[in-house]
Structures are given as C-alpha cells and as structure tokens.
Design an enzyme around this catalytic site. Structure first.
Site, PDB file in Angstrom:
ATOM      1  N   GLY A   1       0.829  -1.316  -0.251  1.00 18.32           N
ATOM      2  CA  GLY A   1      -0.039  -0.055   0.018  1.00 18.32           C
ATOM      3  C   GLY A   1       0.849   1.062   0.017  1.00 18.32           C
TER       4      GLY A   1
ATOM      5  N   GLY B   1       0.418   5.584   0.500  1.00 20.42           N
ATOM      6  CA  GLY B   1      -0.375   6.751   0.511  1.00 20.42           C
ATOM      7  C   GLY B   1       0.441   8.023   0.359  1.00 20.42           C
TER       8      GLY B   1
ATOM      9  CB  SER C   1       4.015  11.406   3.400  1.00 14.19           C
ATOM     10  OG  SER C   1       3.391  11.235   4.267  1.00 14.19           O
ATOM     11  CB  ALA C   2       3.382   6.487   4.366  1.00 16.24           C
TER      12      ALA C   2
ATOM     13  CB  VAL D   1       2.077   0.051   4.016  1.00 13.84           C
ATOM     14  CG1 VAL D   1       1.982  -1.105   4.910  1.00 13.84           C
ATOM     15  CG2 VAL D   1       1.352   1.442   4.387  1.00 13.84           C
TER      16      VAL D   1
ATOM     17  CE  LYS E   1       1.774   5.393   7.422  1.00 13.08           C
ATOM     18  NZ  LYS E   1       0.151   6.035   7.616  1.00 13.08           N
TER      19      LYS E   1
ATOM     20  CG  ASP F   1      -7.758  10.751   6.367  1.00 20.96           C
ATOM     21  OD1 ASP F   1      -8.840  11.034   5.535  1.00 20.96           O
ATOM     22  OD2 ASP F   1      -6.816  10.710   5.875  1.00 20.96           O
TER      23      ASP F   1
HETATM   24  N1  LIG Z   1      -0.999  -2.539   8.526  1.00 21.75           N
HETATM   25  C1  LIG Z   1      -1.198  -2.674   7.317  1.00 21.75           C
HETATM   26  N2  LIG Z   1      -1.548  -3.923   6.733  1.00 21.75           N
HETATM   27  C2  LIG Z   1      -1.785  -4.062   5.449  1.00 21.75           C
HETATM   28  N3  LIG Z   1      -1.930  -2.940   4.540  1.00 21.75           N
HETATM   29  C3  LIG Z   1      -1.769  -1.776   5.181  1.00 21.75           C
HETATM   30  C4  LIG Z   1      -1.382  -1.573   6.607  1.00 21.75           C
HETATM   31  N4  LIG Z   1      -1.379  -0.172   6.672  1.00 21.75           N
HETATM   32  C5  LIG Z   1      -1.563   0.612   5.556  1.00 21.75           C
HETATM   33  N5  LIG Z   1      -1.784  -0.437   4.616  1.00 21.75           N
HETATM   34  C6  LIG Z   1      -2.214  -0.258   3.130  1.00 21.75           C
HETATM   35  O1  LIG Z   1      -1.333   0.833   2.857  1.00 21.75           O
HETATM   36  C7  LIG Z   1      -2.209   1.969   2.204  1.00 21.75           C
HETATM   37  C8  LIG Z   1      -1.547   3.279   2.718  1.00 21.75           C
HETATM   38  O2  LIG Z   1      -1.562   3.203   4.299  1.00 21.75           O
HETATM   39  P1  LIG Z   1      -1.566   4.665   4.831  1.00 21.75           P
HETATM   40  O3  LIG Z   1      -3.262   5.071   4.620  1.00 21.75           O
HETATM   41  O4  LIG Z   1      -1.482   4.411   6.393  1.00 21.75           O
HETATM   42  O5  LIG Z   1      -0.775   5.673   4.392  1.00 21.75           O
HETATM   43  P2  LIG Z   1      -0.796   7.321   4.297  1.00 21.75           P
HETATM   44  O6  LIG Z   1       0.227   7.865   3.459  1.00 21.75           O
HETATM   45  O7  LIG Z   1      -1.293   7.654   5.773  1.00 21.75           O
HETATM   46  O8  LIG Z   1      -2.175   7.234   3.481  1.00 21.75           O
HETATM   47  P3  LIG Z   1      -3.094   8.552   3.203  1.00 21.75           P
HETATM   48  O9  LIG Z   1      -3.147   8.985   1.896  1.00 21.75           O
HETATM   49  O10 LIG Z   1      -4.447   8.012   3.740  1.00 21.75           O
HETATM   50  O11 LIG Z   1      -2.541   9.738   4.291  1.00 21.75           O
HETATM   51  C9  LIG Z   1      -3.457   1.626   2.978  1.00 21.75           C
HETATM   52  O12 LIG Z   1      -4.559   2.175   2.279  1.00 21.75           O
HETATM   53  C10 LIG Z   1      -3.517   0.110   3.177  1.00 21.75           C
HETATM   54  O13 LIG Z   1      -3.964  -0.431   1.731  1.00 21.75           O
END
Ligand SMILES: Nc1ncnc2c1ncn2[C@@H]1O[C@H](COP(=O)(O)OP(=O)(O)OP(=O)(O)O)[C@@H](O)[C@H]1O
Length: 727
Positions: free
Chosen positions: A26, A28, A30-31, A33, A48, A142
């Site tokens: 996954g 997002g 700035s991250a 996973v 992450k 969120d």
């Molecule tokens: N613990 C996990 N196990 C499996 N997949 C995960 C996990 N955490 C996150 N993901 C996957 O990774 C994606 C991105 O994670 P996350 O939403 O935490 O990132 P973000 O950068 O905070 O995203 P956002 O754009 O919502 O701010 C999630 O939509 C999910 O599909």
C-alpha cells in the site's frame, strides 16, 4: 519512539535489520507500506515507511504522535508495535492486515460497493474504534474506506491514526482543530468552514460518507475536483442513500446514514449512541459477513501491483497532443501571464484527468439525485480551482486583501508545491479496476504487457497525480532521501515493478487521498473539455430562497441582457444564436438577468457587512457571464470550420488563408500558424472566464459566510425576542 513493549505484549526492536521488507502492499501520500518479517519472532508484520522529508511536522510532533499510536489498545484500531527513524524515514511497525483496505477491495472486486450485511459489520467495527478514540479524547479526522483495514479472518481495524495526524498537527491540539484536515469528500461541513472549529462529530460525518462509499463503491462527489467538493459539501443538502436508487438497502441503514450526515454537528449522534442504532444491533459478526468478501482473491500484493499497473496504463494513454501544448505555452508567453503559474506538465496532467462526456452525464444524474440546494451550475463553475491553499480561510483572507494578494498567495502556494487534484481519477480507476471473475482476479496478461505499462508509467512521470493529505510544503519532486532510497530495504523477495515506476504510479492513484488542491494551471488546459451548461439544472432550497431579491422562474438569456466583455464579433455568426439559447434554456436560474443590479464594487464586497441581498444578484451576474463565456468558447472550438476561418481572416482577425488550386479554392487544412492564433484567442477567452469563475467562487464563499452571519444574528435576535417575551 524506539522499541516498544505494550502491556503483556512482545517487544519489537528498533533495529532495521531485524525487519525483512517484502512486497509493497500500500501507499499513501507520504508513506509506503510493506509486508515484512520481524526476524527475531519470524512473524509477519507491516512496516509503514514514512518519508520525513515530505512530512510537514517536526520530529517532536511525530514522536508525540507515534507515542500516542503505540498507546492505543483496542481490537479495532491499528496500533504501532514500535517506531523508529531510519535515515530520513520513520518506520512504523504494525500488525499486518492481509486483506488490505476496504477501498482496495472495492476497486479490485466490488466496484459498486459491498452488500449490506458486510457493510453493517465493517461499519460496526469501525464505529467501535471511533467510540474508543473519542473516549480517549482523539479525533481520527480521516475516516474513509481507504483507512479501514481487513485481515483474513474478517477482523476490521481503523488505520492511519496518529502518524498521519502528525502530518497535520504542526501546532497544539486546539490549533489543529481549526485547521483544514482530511480528505475533501469525507470532510464535514464544519471542518471546511474557516475558523469554526470542530470536534469528534466530524468523524461521525466522515463515517456517514464512508457508509455511502461502501454502499456505492465510491464516496459522494468523488468525481469532482476538491475545490468543488468543498463548496458542494458546504452548500448542498447532505448526501444520503436514495429511497429509489438504493432500494436494495434497508430502511434502518438509510436512517443510520441520514443521522450521521446532518450538517449541524450538534444534531449528529455520538459514536456511542450510534452503536445502539438498530442497524448495528442486527449487524452480523465480521467473520461471517466480511471474511467471504475476499475468499477467491489473489494475495494483497498482487492486487496492489495490478492496480498500480492499470493506473499507470490509464494515465499513459491520456496524453495531450503536443501541438496544443505548444499553443498554450505560446499564448501564455505572448500575454506575459505568469499569474497562473503555468506548468505545462501540470497542464497536461490536468487535461488527462478531465472526464469525458459520459462521466459528465453520470455526474448530472448524481447531482440530481443529491438534490443540490443552492443554485450553482454543477460541473462548470468549479471545474477550475483556485490553486493550492492551506485552508479556505487562507484563500478568503487573500481575497479580502485584494487581487494582488490573491495572486501572491496563489503564486507562493504554487511555488510551495505542485500537487494536483486526484479525485477526478477515481471514476476512471473504477472503470479499469479488475473485475472479480469466478475464482480469480484477472491480472495483467503477460510480462511484456507489464513491461509496456511500466515504460509508459515512466513516460508520464511528472504528469502523475498526487493525492495526499493537505501538506502545503509537500512537493512533487522527489526528496533526496527518496532518490537515494532503498539502501535500507533489506531484500525484496518477489521483485515488484521497479521502485521508480512504482513511485511514479504511486502518485497517480487517488483512491481516496486527502486534499491536494489542484494547480491553477489546470484551468487553462485547452484539452480540457469546457463543459457546456447544457444538462445541468440548478435549484435553490427554501432557505436560500429566503435571501433572494427577485424570483422570476426560468429566464431567457438574450444577447441584449448580457453584459459581456467578449466582443461578439469574435463568435462566428453562424453560431451566435445557439449558445445563447442553450445557455438560457438549461440554467434554471431564478433571477431575471435584466433585473440584476449593477455589481457592487469589490471594496463593497470585501466589506463583510454587505447584505446577501446585494451579493446574490452580483453572484448571479458573474455566473451568467461565466457560463455564457464557456458556451462561447465551446462554440468557437466546435465551429472552427474552414469557412469561418476564411471569414475571420478576411475581417482582418487572422492572417490571410493560403489558397490551394488543388482543392478548388477550398480552404486548406488550417496552417499551424493559424491554428496557433486561434488557440491563443481561445486561451485568452478561457483566462477571462477563469477570472470570472474565480471571482464567483470567492463571492460564493463570502456569501456562505455572510449567510451564516445573518443566520446567527437572526438567531440571536430571536433569542432576545423570546427572552423579552418570557420576561
Ligand atoms: N497494517 C497494514 N497492513 C496492510 N496494509 C496496510 C497496513 N497499513 C496500511 N496498509 C495499506 O497501505 C495503504 C496506505 O497506508 P496509509 O493510509 O497508512 O498511508 P498514508 O500515507 O497515511 O495514506 P493517506 O493517503 O491516507 O494519508 C492503505 O490504504 C492500506 O491499503
């Protein structure tokens, strides 16, 4: 930060080499996973990796949030086992949720949403998480399908709390509650109102929107650009499950959604109260209703990979012809316009994201079903956005300081980052999402196909859309750490598409990314279809009617009652009539344009004491002009027949047309020079239209604020009267 031991739980070390990073599951804003193995326990975990260079908070804020996240202890909230810094990345170690997010699942196999029993279970578990967080004094901010994670047993956990919050919290809690945080489609009206402040009830609104998202496969308004979503959320009646369109859903589900989506936050139930609603009382345990959703699907990382490739392909296919691009840049060069901060790559990216007519039609249907309550033309006025800003408040302030300041604000914001809006991608992505087919999900057919996609992905690098939280400092360019990324990555077992192409693709999908207001350049894209006003109906709710000065029913726009500064002579004669009538007949405007008084000065408008009754006609006037100009442009584009071109050139507006003996005196295909000049003209018209659109947007915002002020004054007066009567 650092290794952590929660009560009666194992300790996870803060040593990067203890973690073997596997596939990307996954990403997002700035991250990224990863599925990973924590080697000391030989246990699968999720890591992450948050790029601190792209995170808008200082290390203390991040530390505080990571701490909070590690203290969370609820079966429905993802908690951090531990977190630590590796180079310029923060690694957060969490339980691995093998089925990913509800959003991914919908995109892969349930494009029209889940069935009610699964929705009930997912929502109930999410609501338990919210209840817990709210009791602890937290607001998630969120809540959306993209942040609801599932594991193979059907366990549901709310994610993205804490660490993502750090990206927003640059000040103290109180201040952060007055910031503009979240993802536009899911954001509560009070979160969008400048300075109004919000509380945990904002999560209840987002929860209601998430319910609609799970029911339909996408959030309401998700096809619109963020700026328009903001205005629709503030101005329109709340979305909901439609009694006709959503027949398959129960009355209690519809009721529950309606309770969450009440604009007055004080009238929304708390999470605790909502849990007692009959809809949740009858919800099945998730292991019965949720587990079966992914019974036949391939592993998460393959789904993610397939989605990435599809996204890349989709973007690569939408390219703007280089001639048009050249014309635009020439046009801007000649006009010496820098105010819009043109960036051709951004322009192209925006152009590639504009929906086609079919989508527009769908949009119209949805609009009508949503019973919009304030009369503005959906899809026209806010196709173009104001630029990137921290908040509506910031924009409003700039507006009140006058045009020069607005300009400076836009410029400075654009300099800060070039983020593009992404919500309009959603529909396209839905269209290309893999369909569940019997026992397996269709993946890319062959390796060579994949390679082609990846090559294309590289080609569209800077045209990618970035979706993500509202981070003014975020830039599209890769950080140094990103460029030098991967040294910390221990090993990739099954090699996914190259990191570079992944990163490029990663910017594209805006599955449900938090707010990134689009770059102004988007508005001037010539390849963006300028939507005709045809087909859109406007209505006003009773409340707004109360503010109106004149209600005259549908009116007819004729050339004499329009005060355009576009010389009509530039419109081909043949087509002057039709756009006027078109524009007139489709807008259910409830003002008669002849009776619109002359516009108040901008000074007056900037003065907040201007009554709504003065503003409204001005707004209507602006709106008429905008939509009219759109029609004119549309008409120009459509009617560039050789005959008109010849005519125009004879009138001295264009260089003379070359004549060809070979085609019996007919006009040759327009030469590039002539095309260029025509495009320049169109571009200028568009720029003028944009000015008006921006003015209109600004006025609308002011109007909303004024209306609120008026309402509160009226309320106060009423209360005063009542007290007097009581006394
Ligand atoms: N613990 C996990 N196990 C499996 N997949 C995960 C996990 N955490 C996150 N993901 C996957 O990774 C994606 C991105 O994670 P996350 O939403 O935490 O990132 P973000 O950068 O905070 O995203 P956002 O754009 O919502 O701010 C999630 O939509 C999910 O599909």
């Amino acid at each position: 930060m650092g290794g952590n031991q929660n009560q009666n739980q194992k300790a996870y070390s803060a040593i990067p080499s203890d973690y073997k990073l596997l596939e990307e599951v996954g990403y997002g804003a700035s991250a990224t996973v990863y599925r990973a193995i924590y080697l000391p326990f030989n246990e699968v975990v999720a890591v992450k990796r948050l790029d601190l260079d792209r995170c808008n908070s200082n290390l203390d804020d991040i530390r505080r949030e990571a701490q909070t996240m590690s203290l969370i202890d609820h079966p429905n909230v993802i908690r951090a086992y531990c977190s630590f810094v590796v180079d310029s990345n923060l690694w957060v170690v969490m339980p691995f949720m093998a089925e990913g997010s509800c959003l991914h699942l919908m995109k892969i196999a349930y494009q029209d949403g889940f069935e009610e029993s699964a929705i009930g279970s997912i929502l109930k578990e999410t609501l338990k998480a919210l209840d817990y967080l709210h009791r602890q004094g937290h607001i998630h901010r969120d809540v959306k399908a993209g942040n609801i994670l599932l594991d193979t047993n059907g366990v549901v956990k709310l994610a993205d709390f804490g660490v993502s919050a750090c990206m927003f919290d640059t000040g103290d809690r109180q201040r952060s509650r007055n910031t503009f945080v979240g993802t536009p489609c899911w954001m509560a009206p009070e979160v969008l109102q400048p300075g109004s402040g919000y509380n945990s009830k904002a999560d209840i609104w987002s929860f209601g929107i998430t319910a609609l998202e799970l029911a339909h496969g996408h959030a309401p308004f998700s096809k619109y650009p963020p700026m328009k979503v903001l205005l629709m959320t503030i101005q329109n009646a709340p979305p909901g499950l439609d009694y006709d369109r959503d027949k398959k859903f129960s009355k209690s589900f519809k009721e529950m959604v309606a309770m969450c989506l009440v604009k007055d936050q004080t009238k929304r139930p708390t999470a605790e109260k909502l849990l007692k609603h009959s809809f949740f009382k009858h919800a099945k345990p998730p292991e019965l209703s949720v587990k079966k959703l992914f019974a036949d699907l391939p592993p998460l990382w393959n789904r993610v990979k397939a989605l990435q490739l599809k996204d890349a392909a989709q973007l690569a296919l939408k390219k703007m012809p280089s001639a048009e691009q050249e014309a635009i840049s020439q046009s801007e060069y000649q006009r010496g316009v820098s105010a819009w901060n043109f960036d051709i790559e951004d322009l192209k990216a925006q152009a590639s994201l504009v929906r086609d007519d079919d989508d527009m039609l769908e949009t119209k249907e949805e609009d009508e079903s949503m019973k919009s309550s304030v009369g503005f033309k959906a899809g026209t006025s806010f196709q173009f956005s104001l630029g990137k800003s921290n908040s509506i408040a910031e924009l409003s302030q700039a507006e009140s300081r006058g045009p020069t300041n607005q300009l400076q604000l836009y410029e400075s914001l654009n300099k800060k980052g070039k983020a593009l809006e992404g919500d309009s991608l959603d529909r396209n992505q839905e269209n290309i999402a893999l369909k569940k087919n019997g026992s397996s999900t269709e993946e890319m057919a062959s390796t060579s196909e994949k390679d082609t996609m990846q090559t294309k992905a590289k080609a569209v690098k800077s045209r990618q859309t970035q979706s993500g939280p509202l981070m003014p400092g975020m830039v599209l360019s890769h950080s140094s750490s990103e460029r030098a990324r991967n040294p910390e990555r221990c090993e990739i077992e099954s090699q996914p598409p190259t990191e570079k192409s992944n990163r490029e693709v990663r910017r594209a999908p805006s599955f449900s990314g938090p707010l990134m207001l689009p770059n102004r350049a988007s508005a001037n894209s010539l390849s963006a279809p300028i939507k005709s006003s045809a087909g859109y109906r406007d209505s006003m709710d009773d409340k707004s009617k109360a503010n109106l000065v004149q209600i005259k029913g549908r009116f007819s726009v004729t050339s004499e009652n329009l005060d355009l500064d576009i010389p009509l002579s530039t419109v081909p004669r043949r087509s002057q009539g039709s756009p006027l009538r078109k524009s007139a007949s489709v807008g259910d405007w409830i003002f008669e344009s002849k009776q619109v008084p002359t516009s108040p000065s901008s000074k007056d408008l900037n003065n907040c004491s201007v009554p709504a009754s003065v503003l409204m006609p001005h707004l209507q006037n602006l709106f008429q002009q905008t939509s009219f100009q759109q029609d004119l442009i549309m008409n120009l584009l459509n009617s560039l027949q050789p005959a008109e071109v010849l005519d125009a050139s004879q009138n001295g507006k264009l260089p003379p047309l070359p004549r060809s003996t070979e085609n019996n005196g007919n006009v040759e295909p327009a030469s590039s020079e002539r095309e260029r000049l025509l495009l320049i003209k169109i571009s200028e018209l568009q720029a003028r239209m944009l000015n008006l659109t921006d003015e209109l947007t600004a006025e609308k915002l002011k109007h909303v604020q004024l209306r609120q002020q008026l309402n509160s004054i009226l309320d106060q007066e009423e209360n005063g009267d009542r007290r007097e009567v009581d006394a």
